[in-house]
Design a protein around this motif. Structure first.
Motif, PDB file in Angstrom:
ATOM      1  N   LEU A  63       2.625  -3.885   9.203  1.00 39.27           N
ATOM      2  CA  LEU A  63       1.786  -3.001   8.393  1.00 39.27           C
ATOM      3  C   LEU A  63       2.550  -2.469   7.194  1.00 39.27           C
ATOM      4  N   ASN A  84       2.969  -5.240   4.603  1.00 35.89           N
ATOM      5  CA  ASN A  84       1.727  -5.481   3.863  1.00 35.89           C
ATOM      6  C   ASN A  84       1.458  -4.364   2.851  1.00 35.89           C
ATOM      7  N   THR A  85       1.731  -3.117   3.260  1.00 38.55           N
ATOM      8  CA  THR A  85       1.548  -1.989   2.347  1.00 38.55           C
ATOM      9  C   THR A  85       2.491  -2.078   1.162  1.00 38.55           C
ATOM     10  N   ASN A 136     -12.351  -2.722  -2.858  1.00 33.50           N
ATOM     11  CA  ASN A 136     -13.689  -2.641  -2.259  1.00 33.50           C
ATOM     12  C   ASN A 136     -14.174  -4.065  -1.965  1.00 33.50           C
ATOM     13  N   PRO A 137     -14.212  -4.461  -0.707  1.00 32.27           N
ATOM     14  CA  PRO A 137     -13.984  -3.643   0.492  1.00 32.27           C
ATOM     15  C   PRO A 137     -12.496  -3.446   0.772  1.00 32.27           C
ATOM     16  N   ARG A 138     -12.184  -2.365   1.440  1.00 29.61           N
ATOM     17  CA  ARG A 138     -10.788  -2.034   1.772  1.00 29.61           C
ATOM     18  C   ARG A 138     -10.340  -2.878   2.956  1.00 29.61           C
ATOM     19  N   PRO A 139      -9.133  -3.513   2.867  1.00 28.67           N
ATOM     20  CA  PRO A 139      -8.623  -4.262   4.024  1.00 28.67           C
ATOM     21  C   PRO A 139      -8.419  -3.346   5.225  1.00 28.67           C
ATOM     22  N   SER A 140      -8.538  -3.922   6.414  1.00 25.77           N
ATOM     23  CA  SER A 140      -8.428  -3.121   7.636  1.00 25.77           C
ATOM     24  C   SER A 140      -7.050  -2.495   7.798  1.00 25.77           C
ATOM     25  N   TRP A 141      -6.015  -3.141   7.263  1.00 29.56           N
ATOM     26  CA  TRP A 141      -4.659  -2.623   7.437  1.00 29.56           C
ATOM     27  C   TRP A 141      -4.305  -1.572   6.377  1.00 29.56           C
ATOM     28  N   ASN A 148      -4.591   1.577   5.476  1.00 29.18           N
ATOM     29  CA  ASN A 148      -5.050   2.880   5.957  1.00 29.18           C
ATOM     30  C   ASN A 148      -4.258   4.049   5.374  1.00 29.18           C
TER      31      ASN A 148
END
Length: 477
Positions: A298, A301-302, A312-317, A319
């Motif tokens: 995570l 990826n960030t 938009n749409p925001r990826p699930s990871w 956060n």
């Protein structure tokens, strides 16, 4: 006629103690944060902060106690280490207090059902505890070479400290990482203290094994390759770093310990091959764990896509937007910054005064202020390396070098994570960030460096003169 006999004995004249230089630098190290505190208060409310006098007296008292103890117990120590640490600690307190005044952070805490508690008073208490530990180290550790007796005890102690967060009921999982323990209502990060203890083990071990580790069996592409059986120690440390990363998801501590060991190994053996092997092994370990362990994945990826949180749409990871907010804070600061108290780094959220405190520096003090802060850290590292070069014993050289390397790696890892150079690790900026374990442990680290520098610069005692060596001059009127 009478004669008078004058006897002169040759003695060794040592270098000046330079304690007065330290005292003058300490005065600036206290005055600068006090002015910064006043500046931040005027920017926030157009009046001087009510606690300005208490803050100035508190910081001045801590600096005075440190100076008196150094003057008494380490008179030949480096004159810049204490002022540099005091200045960084003082500026950190100012930045934490400035973020405490944020209404936005208070509203966020209330919206989440938490009571918003100011961090600056507690951080000032932790700083006082750090100075107390600084005093205790200088008073109790008369000679740093005594630590060599506890080489393998230090290894056991470091392992115990690293494993404490994994103990059920003692360790705490904070935002996916198990690097904290709870004792009597206080949160402690054992890894901050483990870096000092493990540096003692590395120094003692490498001093004994450096000749064996320096041997090379073959040469390949210009590099001296060590024998297979001599790869054992670095493989063990590499495996230990990976295990810490896997079980505690503590990327920062893993990088710190492994990097410190590789640097000390290179200093002890002067073999470039160890640096190459260390970099390759760290890259392989980070790549494997980063692709398997969810928490580390995570963060990677960030790091690679810091602004995906706004897609938009925001990826699930995606956060969290802390990395994106930190990068925008640096961009908003420009060259000279918005001014203390006039930035919006509190948009970063709960970690604005800890992991991301450098972003506040970048926004409110700008590129110039950020470079000045990093220069202060670089000066501490430089004085530590200078202490290592001046040390007369190999254990002191390795210990000072290892602690300087640990300090430098921690600053690089934190600054690199906040600026987006490397993935965020969760470590804190030494002396400046909010956190008791960090400030207390780093004051102990500075105390050990001061002890080594005092031993290195202390003049050797002059041998007792023999009767034949006395210089006798007869003066006749």
């Amino acid at each position: 006629m009478s004669s008078t006999t004058n006897t002169t004995t040759i003695s060794t004249v040592g270098p000046p103690s330079r304690r007065n230089t330290e005292l003058a630098m300490l005065a600036f190290a206290v005055i600068i944060p006090v002015f910064a505190y006043a500046n931040a208060g005027l920017a926030l409310s157009d009046e001087l902060p009510s606690g300005l006098l208490n803050y100035g007296l508190g910081l001045g008292l801590m600096a005075a106690v440190g100076h008196i103890v150094v003057r008494r117990f380490a008179p030949y120590a480096d004159p810049l280490l204490l002022p540099l640490a005091t200045l960084l600690n003082g500026l950190g307190l100012v930045l934490i207090w400035r973020l405490d005044q944020s209404k936005r952070l208070a509203q966020t805490a209330h919206a989440q059902g938490h009571e918003y508690i100011a961090s600056a008073p507690k951080q000032l208490m932790y700083s006082a505890i750090g100075i107390a530990l600084f005093v205790a180290v200088l008073m109790l550790l008369k000679d740093h070479r005594r630590l060599q007796r506890y080489t393998y005890i230090s290894m056991v102690g470091a392992l115990v400290l690293l494993l404490l967060p994994l103990v059920p009921g003692l360790g705490m999982n904070v935002f996916g990482a198990r690097i904290w323990i709870s004792v009597a209502g206080f949160s402690i990060q054992p890894g901050e203290f483990a870096k000092i203890v493990i540096a003692v083990f590395f120094a003692g071990y490498l001093m004994v094994k450096r000749d064996a580790l320096a041997l090379a069996s073959r040469r390949f592409m210009g590099l001296y390759l060590p024998r297979g059986r001599d790869l054992g120690p670095i493989l063990v440390v590499w495996a230990m770093s990976i295990l810490i990363l896997v079980f505690e998801t503590d990327l920062g501590t893993s990088l710190l310990f492994f990097g410190m060991f590789v640097v000390m190994l290179y200093v002890a053996t002067e073999r470039t091959s160890w640096i190459v092997f260390g970099l390759l092994m760290s890259a392989v370990g980070a790549a494997v764990v980063g692709s398997v362990e969810p928490h580390v994945k995570l963060r990677v990826n960030t790091w690679l896509h810091p602004f995906a949180v706004y897609d938009n749409p925001r990826p699930s990871w995606a956060n969290t937007e802390q990395i994106a907010q930190a990068m925008m804070a640096f961009g908003s600061g420009g060259t000279v910054g918005t001014g203390l108290g006039q930035g919006n780094s509190d948009l970063i959220g709960f970690a604005a005064n800890s992991d991301f405190i450098l972003a506040t520096v970048g926004e409110e003090l700008g590129l110039g202020g950020t470079m000045a802060i990093l220069l202060l850290y670089a000066l501490i590292v430089e004085r530590g390396v200078r202490t290592a070069l001046a040390a007369r014993d190999p254990f002191g050289k390795l210990l000072a070098c290892g602690m300087s390397a640990a300090f430098a790696i921690q600053v690089f890892v934190v600054a690199g994570g906040v600026m987006g150079l490397i993935p965020l690790t969760g470590m804190t900026m030494p002396f400046m960030a909010n956190g008791g374990s960090s400030v207390i442990a780093n004051w102990a680290l500075v105390a050990v460096l001061i002890r080594i520098s005092d031993t290195a610069r202390r003049p050797a005692p002059a041998p007792a003169p023999s009767p034949d060596a006395e210089m006798t001059q007869v003066v006749r009127p």
